[in-house]
Design an enzyme around this catalytic site. Structure first.
Site, short mmCIF file in Angstrom:
data_model
loop_
_atom_site.label_atom_id
_atom_site.label_comp_id
_atom_site.label_asym_id
_atom_site.label_seq_id
_atom_site.Cartn_x
_atom_site.Cartn_y
_atom_site.Cartn_z
N ILE A 73 -47.08 101.07 -24.53
CA ILE A 73 -48.18 100.25 -25.01
C ILE A 73 -47.70 99.14 -25.93
O ILE A 73 -48.28 98.05 -25.96
CB ILE A 73 -49.27 101.13 -25.71
CG1 ILE A 73 -50.50 100.29 -26.09
CG2 ILE A 73 -48.69 101.83 -26.94
CD1 ILE A 73 -51.18 99.63 -24.92
N GLU A 92 -55.63 106.34 -26.53
CA GLU A 92 -55.56 107.62 -27.22
C GLU A 92 -54.19 108.27 -27.03
O GLU A 92 -53.42 107.91 -26.15
CB GLU A 92 -56.65 108.57 -26.72
CG GLU A 92 -56.85 108.61 -25.21
CD GLU A 92 -55.63 109.00 -24.41
OE1 GLU A 92 -54.94 109.97 -24.81
OE2 GLU A 92 -55.34 108.34 -23.40
N GLY A 135 -52.16 106.74 -20.20
CA GLY A 135 -52.92 106.74 -21.45
C GLY A 135 -52.39 105.68 -22.38
O GLY A 135 -51.85 104.66 -21.96
N GLU A 136 -52.54 105.90 -23.69
CA GLU A 136 -52.04 105.01 -24.74
C GLU A 136 -52.76 103.67 -24.79
O GLU A 136 -52.40 102.80 -25.58
CB GLU A 136 -50.54 104.71 -24.56
CG GLU A 136 -49.63 105.91 -24.52
CD GLU A 136 -48.16 105.52 -24.31
OE1 GLU A 136 -47.86 104.31 -24.26
OE2 GLU A 136 -47.32 106.42 -24.21
N GLY A 137 -53.75 103.43 -23.92
CA GLY A 137 -54.36 102.12 -23.82
C GLY A 137 -53.63 101.20 -22.87
O GLY A 137 -53.92 99.99 -22.81
#
Length: 338
Positions: free
Chosen positions: A107, A165, A305-307
């Site tokens: 990210i 998240e 994930g992680e945005g």
């Protein structure tokens, strides 16, 4: 306007849906008129035109723009991990938070590429939520505290918000929230997460079914109390605060989209200012997007994930606004056909 910090019950939070700002229809109409006059065939830029109009409605401007793009990653730990639903220990959550802060995660690179600032908010990592298969994951006060933390994390100058998240075990929480809200068998919503094998997926489904039996009466925002976790509640709080400030939101993949399911269940209008950045490779995400009537910007077989998918979608949104604002009209370019 009433804010999350003023509220003491989830019922009061649910009632906010009726008071939050709406998209400006005049600005949308003006943006669509401009799109129709640009040097291109009508609707030939497809979703890019829709994205520009979406931004116009929330910024109340026929010429929307992106100033500060802010990405927020919320991190939490989960009591359901005591049931062995994840192949990695919960210590990995804190380790990954450190990796985000030092710039070493995917990210970080994607935010740099797309022009977004990144902040990471760790939520009581040393105090996991309770095991939702045995009791409520959080108290109402804990849910409200996490929601308020999410709201406070948005900087004053943000003009677009990217949400992501981190939390070992939160793919199980995501599947539980989706299953509780939209029904079906738990196995329909469960994926591999961070690497679960077939036995691991079956275990996830079993503990989710146990939770469903225990929390069968949970509805709306009470789903956060029933299943957790803190990062999901913080995402909900950030979404509400962004709406109050007319800031459009790009949600990430399966876990992030599932995090806002309690808002959708309370009132779908809570998410009118949200777009979904990408469709995750997690099998439950396509099903969830269909149930929520949301169309992803991208589909790239990602499941990180992680945005990460939301950060990539920011680049598409920037391109949409460059075309919308920078192209000449037929009259300006002296091109016939306008």
């Amino acid at each position: 306007m009433t804010t999350l910090s003023d509220l003491t019950t989830l019922a009061e939070v649910a009632a906010l849906a009726e008071t939050l700002p709406q998209a400006d229809t005049d600005a949308i109409a003006a943006a669509e008129t401009r799109q129709g006059n640009l040097t291109k065939p009508p609707k030939s830029l497809g979703r890019l035109e829709d994205l520009a109009s979406f931004m116009a409605g929330w910024q109340k401007s026929a010429h929307p723009s992106i100033g500060q793009a802010q990405a927020l990653i919320f991190a939490g730990n989960h009591g359901i991990c005591a049931k062995g639903v994840n192949p990695f220990p919960q210590e990995v959550t804190a380790q990954m938070v450190a990796n985000f802060k030092s710039g070493g995660a995917a990210i970080n690179q994607l935010c740099r590429a797309s022009g977004a600032d990144l902040d990471v908010v760790a939520l009581e990592l040393d105090a996991p939520t309770a095991d939702f298969s045995e009791t409520e994951a959080m108290t109402e006060a804990e849910v409200l505290s996490a929601m308020q933390a999410g709201a406070k994390a948005i900087p004053p100058s943000a003009s677009i918000l990217i949400l992501g998240e981190m939390g070992i075990g939160n793919s199980t929480v995501a599947a539980a929230l989706a299953c509780a809200a939209f029904g079906g068998d738990a196995a329909d919503w469960v994926g591999r997460g961070t690497g679960s094998d077939d036995d691991g997926k079956a275990l996830k489904a079993r503990v989710i079914e146990q939770g469903r039996s225990l929390h069968a009466k949970a509805r709306g925002l009470d789903l956060l109390r029933a299943y957790g976790g803190r990062e999901q509640a913080a995402i909900c709080g950030a979404v509400i605060e962004a709406r109050a400030r007319r800031i459009p939101v790009i949600l990430d993949g399966y876990i992030c989209t599932a995090a806002v399911v309690p808002l959708f269940a309370a009132n779908p209008a809570f998410l009118d200012h949200c777009i979904v950045g990408h469709q995750s490779a997690e099998p439950g995400h396509a099903r969830l997007l269909d149930a929520m009537g949301k169309q992803p910007v991208l589909t790239l077989d990602m499941a990180l994930g992680e945005g990460s998918g939301a950060a990539l979608a920011l680049g598409v949104l920037r391109a949409a606004l460059e075309c919308h604002n920078g192209m000449a009209t037929f009259a300006e370019a002296q091109v016939s056909g306008g």
